[in-house]
Design a protein around this motif. Sequence first.
Motif, mmCIF file in Angstrom:
data_model
loop_
_atom_site.group_PDB
_atom_site.id
_atom_site.type_symbol
_atom_site.label_atom_id
_atom_site.label_comp_id
_atom_site.label_asym_id
_atom_site.label_seq_id
_atom_site.Cartn_x
_atom_site.Cartn_y
_atom_site.Cartn_z
ATOM 1 N N GLU A 176 1.022 -1.126 0.044
ATOM 2 C CA GLU A 176 -0.013 -0.190 0.104
ATOM 3 C C GLU A 176 0.830 1.258 -0.042
ATOM 4 O OE1 GLU A 176 -3.195 -0.132 2.249
ATOM 5 O OE2 GLU A 176 -4.198 -1.898 1.373
ATOM 6 N N ARG A 177 1.937 1.457 0.564
ATOM 7 C CA ARG A 177 2.899 2.342 0.323
ATOM 8 C C ARG A 177 3.200 2.765 -1.050
ATOM 9 N NH1 ARG A 177 4.543 6.399 4.132
ATOM 10 N NH2 ARG A 177 4.387 5.290 6.211
ATOM 11 N N ALA A 178 3.259 1.574 -1.825
ATOM 12 C CA ALA A 178 3.505 1.752 -3.565
ATOM 13 C C ALA A 178 2.356 2.246 -4.139
ATOM 14 C CB ALA A 178 3.997 0.489 -4.124
ATOM 15 N N TRP A 181 15.595 4.972 -1.131
ATOM 16 C CA TRP A 181 14.853 4.031 -1.768
ATOM 17 C C TRP A 181 13.471 4.213 -0.970
ATOM 18 C CZ3 TRP A 181 18.078 -1.031 -1.286
ATOM 19 C CH2 TRP A 181 19.053 -0.781 -2.225
ATOM 20 N N GLY A 182 13.377 4.411 0.177
ATOM 21 C CA GLY A 182 12.185 4.724 0.855
ATOM 22 C C GLY A 182 11.524 5.766 0.419
ATOM 23 N N LEU A 183 12.168 6.849 0.197
ATOM 24 C CA LEU A 183 11.596 8.114 -0.383
ATOM 25 C C LEU A 183 11.150 8.058 -1.708
ATOM 26 C CD1 LEU A 183 11.804 11.247 0.844
ATOM 27 C CD2 LEU A 183 13.638 11.370 -1.096
ATOM 28 N N HIS A 184 11.664 7.212 -2.461
ATOM 29 C CA HIS A 184 11.164 6.764 -3.776
ATOM 30 C C HIS A 184 9.781 6.291 -3.737
ATOM 31 C CE1 HIS A 184 15.269 7.204 -5.960
ATOM 32 N NE2 HIS A 184 14.874 8.318 -5.335
ATOM 33 N N LEU A 185 9.834 5.314 -2.774
ATOM 34 C CA LEU A 185 8.578 4.330 -2.478
ATOM 35 C C LEU A 185 7.326 5.120 -2.048
ATOM 36 C CD1 LEU A 185 7.037 1.556 -1.825
ATOM 37 C CD2 LEU A 185 7.968 1.715 0.418
ATOM 38 N N ARG A 186 7.713 6.022 -1.154
ATOM 39 C CA ARG A 186 6.636 6.958 -0.608
ATOM 40 C C ARG A 186 6.155 8.020 -1.849
ATOM 41 N NH1 ARG A 186 8.916 10.048 4.156
ATOM 42 N NH2 ARG A 186 10.995 9.341 3.388
ATOM 43 N N ALA A 187 7.130 8.417 -2.542
ATOM 44 C CA ALA A 187 6.686 9.206 -3.655
ATOM 45 C C ALA A 187 5.864 8.433 -4.672
ATOM 46 C CB ALA A 187 8.129 9.666 -4.446
ATOM 47 N N VAL A 188 6.087 7.361 -5.008
ATOM 48 C CA VAL A 188 5.393 6.371 -5.900
ATOM 49 C C VAL A 188 4.102 6.209 -5.129
ATOM 50 C CG1 VAL A 188 5.125 4.182 -6.969
ATOM 51 C CG2 VAL A 188 7.203 5.151 -7.165
ATOM 52 N N PRO A 245 -1.449 6.623 1.978
ATOM 53 C CA PRO A 245 -0.818 6.958 0.603
ATOM 54 C C PRO A 245 -1.897 7.649 -0.241
ATOM 55 C CG PRO A 245 -0.080 4.814 1.246
ATOM 56 C CD PRO A 245 -1.082 5.033 2.139
ATOM 57 N N GLU A 246 -1.326 8.746 -0.727
ATOM 58 C CA GLU A 246 -2.297 9.600 -1.343
ATOM 59 C C GLU A 246 -2.983 8.971 -2.640
ATOM 60 O OE1 GLU A 246 -2.996 13.167 -0.975
ATOM 61 O OE2 GLU A 246 -2.400 12.793 1.259
ATOM 62 N N SER A 247 -2.272 8.302 -3.260
ATOM 63 C CA SER A 247 -2.764 7.611 -4.650
ATOM 64 C C SER A 247 -2.919 6.217 -4.450
ATOM 65 C CB SER A 247 -1.699 7.754 -5.682
ATOM 66 O OG SER A 247 -1.148 9.046 -5.561
ATOM 67 N N LEU A 248 -3.306 5.770 -3.009
ATOM 68 C CA LEU A 248 -3.960 4.331 -2.884
ATOM 69 C C LEU A 248 -5.187 4.133 -3.730
ATOM 70 C CD1 LEU A 248 -3.092 1.942 -1.066
ATOM 71 C CD2 LEU A 248 -4.733 2.590 0.541
ATOM 72 N N GLY A 249 -5.052 3.210 -4.415
ATOM 73 C CA GLY A 249 -6.025 2.697 -5.316
ATOM 74 C C GLY A 249 -6.558 3.258 -6.536
#
Lengths: 309, 371
Positions: free
Chosen positions: A29-31, A163-170, A296-300
Amino acid sequence: MDFTTQLLIAAISAGTPLLLATLGGILNERAGIIQLGAEGLMLMGAVTTCIVYIRSENLLLALLAAIAVTAVLGLVHAFLCVTLRANQTMSGLAMTLFGSGLSAYLGKSISGIPLPGTSPKLDLGWVKGIPVVGDIFGRMDGLTWFSLLLVLALHLLIHRTSWGLHLRAVGDSPATADVMGIRVQLIRYSYITAGTALIGLAGADMVLAYAPTWNEGLTAGRGWIAVGLVIFARWNPLRALFCAYFFGALDSLGFRIQLLGSIVPPYFLKMIPYVVTILVLMYLGYRNRNKPSGTPESLGTPYIREQRF
Amino acid sequence: MSSKSASDSVLLNSASAKSARRFPMRLEYDASRTRSPWWSPILSIILALLLCAVFIAANGMSPVTVYDKMFRGAFGTSYGITETLVKAIPLLLCGLGIAVAYRISVWNIGAEGQLTVGAMAATAVTIYFPGLSSFWSIALMLVFGTAAGALWGLMTAIPRTHFGVNELITSLMLNYVALLALDYVVFGPWKDPKGFNFPGSPMFTAAQSLPVLGTTRLHIGLIFGLVAVAIYYLMIRFTRWGYELKLIGANPTAARYAGIHIKKHIIIVMLISGGLAGIAGMAEVSGVTHKLMQGISPGYGYTAIIVAWLAKLNPLGLIVTSVLFGGLIVGGYSVQTIGLPSSISEMLQGAILFFLIAGEMIHRFRIRRNA
């Protein structure tokens, strides 16, 4: 040992599969991809572990097989949700149905056969001497230690590395991430696969540390509780640790109250984790009604390049 | 990125600019193509059968034998056909409920629990009001079953509307609560004292049982289902309420600006959704099992989700798909005679759903020649 120590031990043992599944869910879900297939994935992980372990008597091979099978299912989910942009809710439900059906079918031949062994305990002689702490930590098996290390590792990965920053950004804003040169699709694929494999490992832990034989539908809704725990933990691995153990405690509390000769029928005690999940989510929803929930803002929402939302 | 693609269509491949030049074809995504072809559900079923054949073969059985057994069991004999229809009744009622909720994107996956409490409430009538006339006991069971299912639906709707809790989790948790409550009554207070210690309520009297067709098990619940589908069609087609549902489904933000009270609609659809599943539960105990017992539903509530999806929420489609899936359940039972678990039908259902959601999207991709 007093009641509290026993409860703590039981909470950790019942909470570990929940923890692993919740961490897997957090990665998904973070992705930005909803993962509702946890129940089916846990069942597939559990049945694969049982089959391979009974046939080969090799624990490591069994765990690797469980991880591999659920990772393949994760790839299917990723293909549907990331590449085809299919409905994530429906894909998760399909995963749960397919997983519970296939696991029952594959597990038919080994149903009720006890496993050749359990998850190995780490021999920590010096810890065992300490009161209370020794009782708790001296009994933990390899997978429990692994889950604890994983909490720490994922916390550092998500909050302290690029990497985590990238994950959260995605997960929050794939369009921005894309513009910044982050490979959205690759990241989503990787974390979905890794996350589902972890959920599969949670199923493996259920049979190795908790219920030593395969039974049809043995997870009994724990996959779904893990889906709730992801929200409860607000997509944070450290919080996931406490939430999973809290639910592990609830789970075993019912059993223990029964042993103490309670007049409440056991069916009501078994309802506790489900009812508490709903109540806690309602409380969190009420308390955070005007605050960001950590979702995460774009979840779903599938990400489509060159399309405005 | 390529300026060749139209504004509403985008390139699939992220490394497209380079590969587009080298490769003579490209994949294009067109979000406006929302209507998938009519044959896509049929293709999904065929592909799912093929996929599961691989697993069946890998486990050392012949897929042909298994599928043949399933098909004959479900549609091969007149007994099989009536049994299939008996299973189709709860699927139709639950599937209809799910379809109504899905119209405004409310994901009710709690039909299983709503069905269970409906069955329990109907049984309560037989226990607390014995000796009523046939008409009154059936009518009261219907009212109780519907009300209980609707209440269970409401318990999902309120957390969603007033506390922002995802209805998927709530409705699913309530399934487990309902099943545990069922266990409690059949092992505890409602257990038949003359039942040889077997968990279950006493048998219903003839007055408490739904009328059946001739000597078959096909009961009047089929009429309930068909009437409900007809009402659904008329409501969606001709009423203001149906229009508002369509509007919310198409664009919730616009609907809210237009003054439609979305929370109220969520509560209404969950009441209907739960109520229909409650009727299904009442029809199961009163029409089929004639007593309350464990495992009253072999996952009807979950299968109904696929029934609703495969039918694309279309009333006529619902009838067709519920008969089809009724057949799948009966077919699942008939493979038990050759030593296979009936959950083989669950595996098929999951696979069908995978191909269905993939098919819904795949046709939006088009292969285009690069200019």
